[in-house]
Design a protein around this motif. Structure first.
Motif, PDB file in Angstrom:
ATOM      1  N   ASN A   1      84.052  -7.606  -0.461  1.00 60.32           N
ATOM      2  CA  ASN A   1      84.778  -7.852   0.334  1.00 60.32           C
ATOM      3  C   ASN A   1      84.147  -8.743   1.933  1.00 60.32           C
ATOM      4  O   ASN A   1      84.220 -10.072   1.605  1.00 60.32           O
ATOM      5  CB  ASN A   1      85.630  -6.648   2.080  1.00 60.32           C
ATOM      6  N   TYR A   2      82.456  -8.249   1.950  1.00 58.90           N
ATOM      7  CA  TYR A   2      81.667  -9.441   2.372  1.00 58.90           C
ATOM      8  C   TYR A   2      81.330 -10.530   1.781  1.00 58.90           C
ATOM      9  O   TYR A   2      81.388 -11.482   2.340  1.00 58.90           O
ATOM     10  CB  TYR A   2      80.558  -8.162   2.503  1.00 58.90           C
ATOM     11  N   VAL A   3      81.189 -10.083   0.692  1.00 57.15           N
ATOM     12  CA  VAL A   3      80.552 -11.669  -0.516  1.00 57.15           C
ATOM     13  C   VAL A   3      81.260 -12.334  -0.090  1.00 57.15           C
ATOM     14  O   VAL A   3      80.972 -13.474  -0.576  1.00 57.15           O
ATOM     15  CB  VAL A   3      80.464 -10.754  -2.000  1.00 57.15           C
ATOM     16  N   GLU A   4      83.127 -11.634  -0.978  1.00 55.66           N
ATOM     17  CA  GLU A   4      84.306 -12.896  -1.130  1.00 55.66           C
ATOM     18  C   GLU A   4      83.852 -13.589   0.334  1.00 55.66           C
ATOM     19  O   GLU A   4      84.240 -14.873  -0.092  1.00 55.66           O
ATOM     20  CB  GLU A   4      84.912 -12.038  -1.277  1.00 55.66           C
ATOM     21  N   THR A   5      83.768 -13.052   1.557  1.00 54.26           N
ATOM     22  CA  THR A   5      84.583 -14.322   2.625  1.00 54.26           C
ATOM     23  C   THR A   5      82.683 -14.824   3.305  1.00 54.26           C
ATOM     24  O   THR A   5      82.520 -15.182   4.523  1.00 54.26           O
ATOM     25  CB  THR A   5      84.321 -12.922   4.165  1.00 54.26           C
ATOM     26  N   LEU A   6      82.248 -14.371   2.601  1.00 53.58           N
ATOM     27  CA  LEU A   6      80.569 -15.112   2.941  1.00 53.58           C
ATOM     28  C   LEU A   6      80.954 -16.527   2.971  1.00 53.58           C
ATOM     29  O   LEU A   6      81.051 -16.569   1.755  1.00 53.58           O
ATOM     30  CB  LEU A   6      79.501 -14.615   1.692  1.00 53.58           C
ATOM     31  N   PRO A   7      80.421 -17.290   3.456  1.00 49.75           N
ATOM     32  CA  PRO A   7      80.298 -18.645   3.289  1.00 49.75           C
ATOM     33  C   PRO A   7      78.705 -19.059   2.744  1.00 49.75           C
ATOM     34  O   PRO A   7      78.063 -18.750   2.250  1.00 49.75           O
ATOM     35  CB  PRO A   7      79.719 -19.148   5.206  1.00 49.75           C
ATOM     36  N   PHE A   8      79.803 -20.566   2.378  1.00 50.06           N
ATOM     37  CA  PHE A   8      78.534 -21.027   1.540  1.00 50.06           C
ATOM     38  C   PHE A   8      76.956 -21.389   1.817  1.00 50.06           C
ATOM     39  O   PHE A   8      76.666 -20.830   0.752  1.00 50.06           O
ATOM     40  CB  PHE A   8      78.925 -22.900   0.857  1.00 50.06           C
ATOM     41  N   LEU A   9      76.477 -20.818   2.937  1.00 44.00           N
ATOM     42  CA  LEU A   9      75.147 -21.053   3.054  1.00 44.00           C
ATOM     43  C   LEU A   9      75.025 -19.405   2.985  1.00 44.00           C
ATOM     44  O   LEU A   9      73.427 -19.241   2.530  1.00 44.00           O
ATOM     45  CB  LEU A   9      74.721 -21.636   4.582  1.00 44.00           C
ATOM     46  N   GLY A  10      75.761 -18.301   3.095  1.00 48.10           N
ATOM     47  CA  GLY A  10      74.962 -17.392   2.873  1.00 48.10           C
ATOM     48  C   GLY A  10      74.856 -16.354   1.162  1.00 48.10           C
ATOM     49  O   GLY A  10      74.050 -16.063   1.088  1.00 48.10           O
ATOM     50  N   LYS A  11      76.323 -17.010   0.278  1.00 53.09           N
ATOM     51  CA  LYS A  11      75.919 -17.110  -1.058  1.00 53.09           C
ATOM     52  C   LYS A  11      74.645 -18.027  -1.699  1.00 53.09           C
ATOM     53  O   LYS A  11      73.834 -17.613  -2.090  1.00 53.09           O
ATOM     54  CB  LYS A  11      76.725 -17.734  -1.397  1.00 53.09           C
ATOM     55  N   PHE A  12      74.015 -18.852  -0.756  1.00 55.10           N
ATOM     56  CA  PHE A  12      73.791 -20.175  -1.192  1.00 55.10           C
ATOM     57  C   PHE A  12      72.056 -19.519  -0.882  1.00 55.10           C
ATOM     58  O   PHE A  12      71.148 -19.764  -1.547  1.00 55.10           O
ATOM     59  CB  PHE A  12      72.994 -21.316  -0.572  1.00 55.10           C
ATOM     60  N   MET A  13      71.439 -18.816  -0.193  1.00 55.36           N
ATOM     61  CA  MET A  13      70.331 -18.160   0.629  1.00 55.36           C
ATOM     62  C   MET A  13      70.462 -17.253  -0.695  1.00 55.36           C
ATOM     63  O   MET A  13      68.747 -16.725  -0.986  1.00 55.36           O
ATOM     64  CB  MET A  13      70.640 -17.575   1.863  1.00 55.36           C
ATOM     65  N   VAL A  14      71.381 -16.891  -1.041  1.00 51.35           N
ATOM     66  CA  VAL A  14      70.503 -15.733  -2.675  1.00 51.35           C
ATOM     67  C   VAL A  14      70.410 -16.404  -3.050  1.00 51.35           C
ATOM     68  O   VAL A  14      68.949 -15.596  -3.742  1.00 51.35           O
ATOM     69  CB  VAL A  14      71.794 -15.256  -2.285  1.00 51.35           C
ATOM     70  N   ILE A  15      70.778 -17.777  -3.816  1.00 55.54           N
ATOM     71  CA  ILE A  15      70.009 -17.809  -4.269  1.00 55.54           C
ATOM     72  C   ILE A  15      68.420 -18.424  -4.354  1.00 55.54           C
ATOM     73  O   ILE A  15      67.752 -18.945  -4.773  1.00 55.54           O
ATOM     74  CB  ILE A  15      70.373 -19.469  -5.393  1.00 55.54           C
ATOM     75  N   VAL A  16      68.233 -19.365  -3.033  1.00 57.53           N
ATOM     76  CA  VAL A  16      67.125 -19.832  -2.270  1.00 57.53           C
ATOM     77  C   VAL A  16      66.059 -18.370  -2.399  1.00 57.53           C
ATOM     78  O   VAL A  16      65.051 -17.996  -3.169  1.00 57.53           O
ATOM     79  CB  VAL A  16      67.252 -19.990  -1.122  1.00 57.53           C
ATOM     80  N   GLY A  17      66.378 -16.999  -2.684  1.00 58.53           N
ATOM     81  CA  GLY A  17      66.210 -15.761  -2.393  1.00 58.53           C
ATOM     82  C   GLY A  17      65.179 -15.238  -3.972  1.00 58.53           C
ATOM     83  O   GLY A  17      64.247 -15.114  -4.054  1.00 58.53           O
ATOM     84  N   TYR A  18      66.461 -15.716  -4.938  1.00 58.53           N
ATOM     85  CA  TYR A  18      66.109 -15.838  -6.118  1.00 58.53           C
ATOM     86  C   TYR A  18      65.027 -16.523  -6.714  1.00 58.53           C
ATOM     87  O   TYR A  18      63.773 -16.231  -7.421  1.00 58.53           O
ATOM     88  CB  TYR A  18      67.227 -15.565  -7.524  1.00 58.53           C
ATOM     89  N   ALA A  19      64.895 -17.585  -6.082  1.00 59.01           N
ATOM     90  CA  ALA A  19      64.011 -19.047  -6.741  1.00 59.01           C
ATOM     91  C   ALA A  19      62.594 -18.453  -6.001  1.00 59.01           C
ATOM     92  O   ALA A  19      61.704 -18.898  -6.605  1.00 59.01           O
ATOM     93  CB  ALA A  19      64.372 -20.155  -6.057  1.00 59.01           C
ATOM     94  N   LEU A  20      62.626 -18.294  -4.783  1.00 60.62           N
ATOM     95  CA  LEU A  20      61.140 -17.413  -4.552  1.00 60.62           C
ATOM     96  C   LEU A  20      60.709 -16.530  -5.230  1.00 60.62           C
ATOM     97  O   LEU A  20      59.925 -16.361  -5.692  1.00 60.62           O
ATOM     98  CB  LEU A  20      61.427 -17.108  -2.863  1.00 60.62           C
ATOM     99  N   GLY A  21      61.705 -15.826  -5.905  1.00 62.20           N
ATOM    100  CA  GLY A  21      61.252 -14.456  -6.152  1.00 62.20           C
ATOM    101  C   GLY A  21      60.541 -14.967  -7.406  1.00 62.20           C
ATOM    102  O   GLY A  21      59.982 -13.979  -8.141  1.00 62.20           O
ATOM    103  N   ALA A  22      61.176 -15.882  -8.264  1.00 60.69           N
ATOM    104  CA  ALA A  22      60.922 -16.014  -9.648  1.00 60.69           C
ATOM    105  C   ALA A  22      59.706 -17.016  -9.048  1.00 60.69           C
ATOM    106  O   ALA A  22      58.623 -16.636 -10.229  1.00 60.69           O
ATOM    107  CB  ALA A  22      61.778 -16.992 -10.111  1.00 60.69           C
ATOM    108  N   VAL A  23      59.337 -17.675  -8.732  1.00 59.72           N
ATOM    109  CA  VAL A  23      58.316 -18.168  -8.327  1.00 59.72           C
ATOM    110  C   VAL A  23      56.880 -17.528  -7.793  1.00 59.72           C
ATOM    111  O   VAL A  23      55.900 -17.362  -8.839  1.00 59.72           O
ATOM    112  CB  VAL A  23      57.834 -19.424  -7.521  1.00 59.72           C
ATOM    113  N   VAL A  24      57.581 -16.612  -7.206  1.00 62.22           N
ATOM    114  CA  VAL A  24      55.962 -15.773  -6.998  1.00 62.22           C
ATOM    115  C   VAL A  24      55.800 -14.434  -8.012  1.00 62.22           C
ATOM    116  O   VAL A  24      55.248 -13.953  -8.472  1.00 62.22           O
ATOM    117  CB  VAL A  24      57.136 -15.037  -5.607  1.00 62.22           C
ATOM    118  N   SER A  25      56.891 -14.255  -8.633  1.00 64.42           N
ATOM    119  CA  SER A  25      56.786 -13.600 -10.304  1.00 64.42           C
ATOM    120  C   SER A  25      56.116 -13.771 -10.968  1.00 64.42           C
ATOM    121  O   SER A  25      55.342 -12.980 -11.297  1.00 64.42           O
ATOM    122  CB  SER A  25      58.410 -13.240 -10.507  1.00 64.42           C
TER     123      SER A  25
END
Length: 132
Positions: free
Chosen positions: A46-70
């Motif tokens: 329910n939380y993820v479903e109601t999360l606004p675009f920016l909230g979901k996009f921040m997850v992708i930003v986290g993945y991007a940072l994690g990918a580069v650092v990894s």
């Protein structure tokens, strides 16, 4: 061989810490609704479903940072000039990402970016080679 295994573990651990940091910031900006238990899958959906675009996009930003650092850490620890270990880190993270996207309600754009973002382990690899 042992150094390469440690390099992958180091890449996964440091990449995970980066993702955790961005997601922690995201939860600060978009807190769980009162009464929501993050350990309850229904509440989390329910939380993820109601999360606004920016909230979901921040997850992708986290993945991007994690990918580069990894990719960077795996390459630096291994001291190899081949991208194999960075790619292994990317594949491991991709598996976790695919699982998360399959159990949580994520839109199609999230699926596309969630898969493509792990190519950035190669950017971390290239960055590590340029920082000798």
């Amino acid at each position: 061989m042992v150094r390469n295994i440690l390099a992958v573990f180091a890449g996964i651990i440091v990449g995970s810490i980066c993702i955790w940091g961005v997601e922690t910031l995201n939860h600060f900006l978009h807190p769980f609704p009162k009464g929501t238990r993050p350990d309850n899958m229904g509440d989390l959906r329910n939380y993820v479903e109601t999360l606004p675009f920016l909230g979901k996009f921040m997850v992708i930003v986290g993945y991007a940072l994690g990918a580069v650092v990894s990719g960077f850490i795996a390459t630096k620890v291994s001291k190899t000039e081949k991208p194999n270990l960075a790619i292994i880190c990317g594949i491991i993270f991709l598996c976790f990402t695919l699982y998360n996207m399959s159990v949580l309600p994520t839109p199609i754009w999230f699926w596309i970016l969630g898969v493509l973002v792990w190519i950035l382990v190669l950017a971390g690899y290239k960055l590590a080679l340029s920082k000798k």
